[in-house]
Design an enzyme around this catalytic site. Structure first.
Site, PDB file in Angstrom:
ATOM      1  N   THR A  27       0.923  -1.148  -0.279  1.00 41.88           N
ATOM      2  CA  THR A  27      -0.012   0.181   0.005  1.00 41.88           C
ATOM      3  C   THR A  27       0.946   1.340  -0.060  1.00 41.88           C
ATOM      4  OG1 THR A  27       0.088   0.306   2.472  1.00 41.88           O
ATOM      5  CG2 THR A  27      -1.917  -1.397   1.427  1.00 41.88           C
ATOM      6  N   VAL A  58       3.556  -1.129   4.525  1.00 41.01           N
ATOM      7  CA  VAL A  58       2.675   0.251   4.953  1.00 41.01           C
ATOM      8  C   VAL A  58       3.781   1.192   4.928  1.00 41.01           C
ATOM      9  CG1 VAL A  58       1.267   1.224   6.613  1.00 41.01           C
ATOM     10  CG2 VAL A  58       1.110  -1.259   6.230  1.00 41.01           C
ATOM     11  N   VAL A  85       8.060  -1.724   6.544  1.00 45.20           N
ATOM     12  CA  VAL A  85       7.817  -0.436   6.578  1.00 45.20           C
ATOM     13  C   VAL A  85       8.467   0.258   5.266  1.00 45.20           C
ATOM     14  CG1 VAL A  85       8.252   1.571   7.712  1.00 45.20           C
ATOM     15  CG2 VAL A  85       7.775  -0.564   8.935  1.00 45.20           C
ATOM     16  N   LYS A  86       7.375   1.055   4.334  1.00 42.29           N
ATOM     17  CA  LYS A  86       7.950   1.611   3.174  1.00 42.29           C
ATOM     18  C   LYS A  86       8.546   3.182   3.777  1.00 42.29           C
ATOM     19  CE  LYS A  86       5.661   1.180  -0.529  1.00 42.29           C
ATOM     20  NZ  LYS A  86       4.318   1.332  -1.578  1.00 42.29           N
ATOM     21  N   ILE A  87       9.778   3.242   3.257  1.00 42.69           N
ATOM     22  CA  ILE A  87      10.336   4.563   3.617  1.00 42.69           C
ATOM     23  C   ILE A  87      10.704   5.494   2.516  1.00 42.69           C
ATOM     24  CG2 ILE A  87      12.098   5.855   4.909  1.00 42.69           C
ATOM     25  CD1 ILE A  87      12.046   3.423   6.703  1.00 42.69           C
TER      26      ILE A  87
END
Ligand code: G3P
Length: 227
Positions: A27, A58, A85-87
């Site tokens: 997402t 996310v 965790v998307k960064i």
């Protein structure tokens, strides 16, 4: 190649998850906003559909390192260990990737448009880097070529970081990078549906059934005839 759904529409995720051999759901803030529900509610539902062992991606929202770290920790504690965790692959993001990596939190360097961003995210400990293939195409560059270049760069550099190619507009782009040995791709439901959308395939399947029914009767199946 691992394959993910890039969407937060629960109906679509349920449908595709049942049909295809998929590895998880990705997402981003735009996708979550489009779902029209509270992000926690949506993401918990997605987690329920895909189970605890599939990966859920996310994205952290803040632009500063401390904020990204805090978002990352909150995301993993809310949605489980198999949550990535998307960064964004920008300076503060690299600092957060390094810190979260030290805490054992798995990260994905996202918003990647250049091989340099991918290299820095890999060095900062990201497990994935997500180049936006079609958006790169739209900027006048060759998205497929740049995704392959990033893959080569990571392989030759000895990084364990995988390319998670994102932002596709057709199945040929997906097939191109799959044939090259890219680690993962994430696609919107319409792109996944397009993988086997082909009148020749449908006609072949329909012809088998029509021939069989002509010989053995309408609605007959192997089960009904083997009773
Ligand atoms: O998360 C990044 C990816 O979803 C972007 O896709 O289709 O908005 O370019 P798109």
């Amino acid at each position: 190649m691992k394959l993910y759904i890039d969407d937060a529409d629960l109906g679509e995720i349920r449908r595709l998850w049942e049909i295809y051999p998929l590895d998880g759901v990705t997402t981003n803030p735009t996708i979550l906003a489009r779902s029209g529900r509270h992000p926690k509610e949506t993401l918990l539902e997605i987690r329920k559909i895909i189970g605890d062992d599939a990966e859920l991606f996310v994205q952290a929202l803040p632009k500063d390192m401390a904020g990204i770290i805090a978002d990352g920790e909150a995301i993993v504690s809310a949605f489980g260990a198999k949550t990535v965790v998307k960064i964004p692959s920008v300076p503060e993001g690299f600092a957060a990737m390094k810190a979260l990596n030290r805490k054992g939190i798995v990260t994905c360097g996202t918003a990647v448009y250049t091989p340099m961003q991918a290299y820095l995210a890999a060095k900062a400990g990201a497990a994935y880097v997500a180049p936006y293939l079609n958006r790169i195409d739209n900027m006048g560059f060759d998205g497929v070529r740049i995704v392959k270049q990033i893959h080569d760069l990571l392989q030759k550099g000895g990084y364990s970081t995988e390319v998670l190619a994102a932002s596709f507009k057709n199945s040929q782009q997906v097939l191109d990078i799959c044939a090259y040995g890219i680690g993962a791709a994430t696609c919107a439901p319409a792109i996944i549906d397009g993988f086997t959308k082909n009148v020749a395939i449908d006609a072949a399947v329909d012809a088998f059934i029509a021939d069989f029914e002509k010989a053995y009767g309408k609605g007959e199946t192997m089960k009904s005839l083997l009773q």
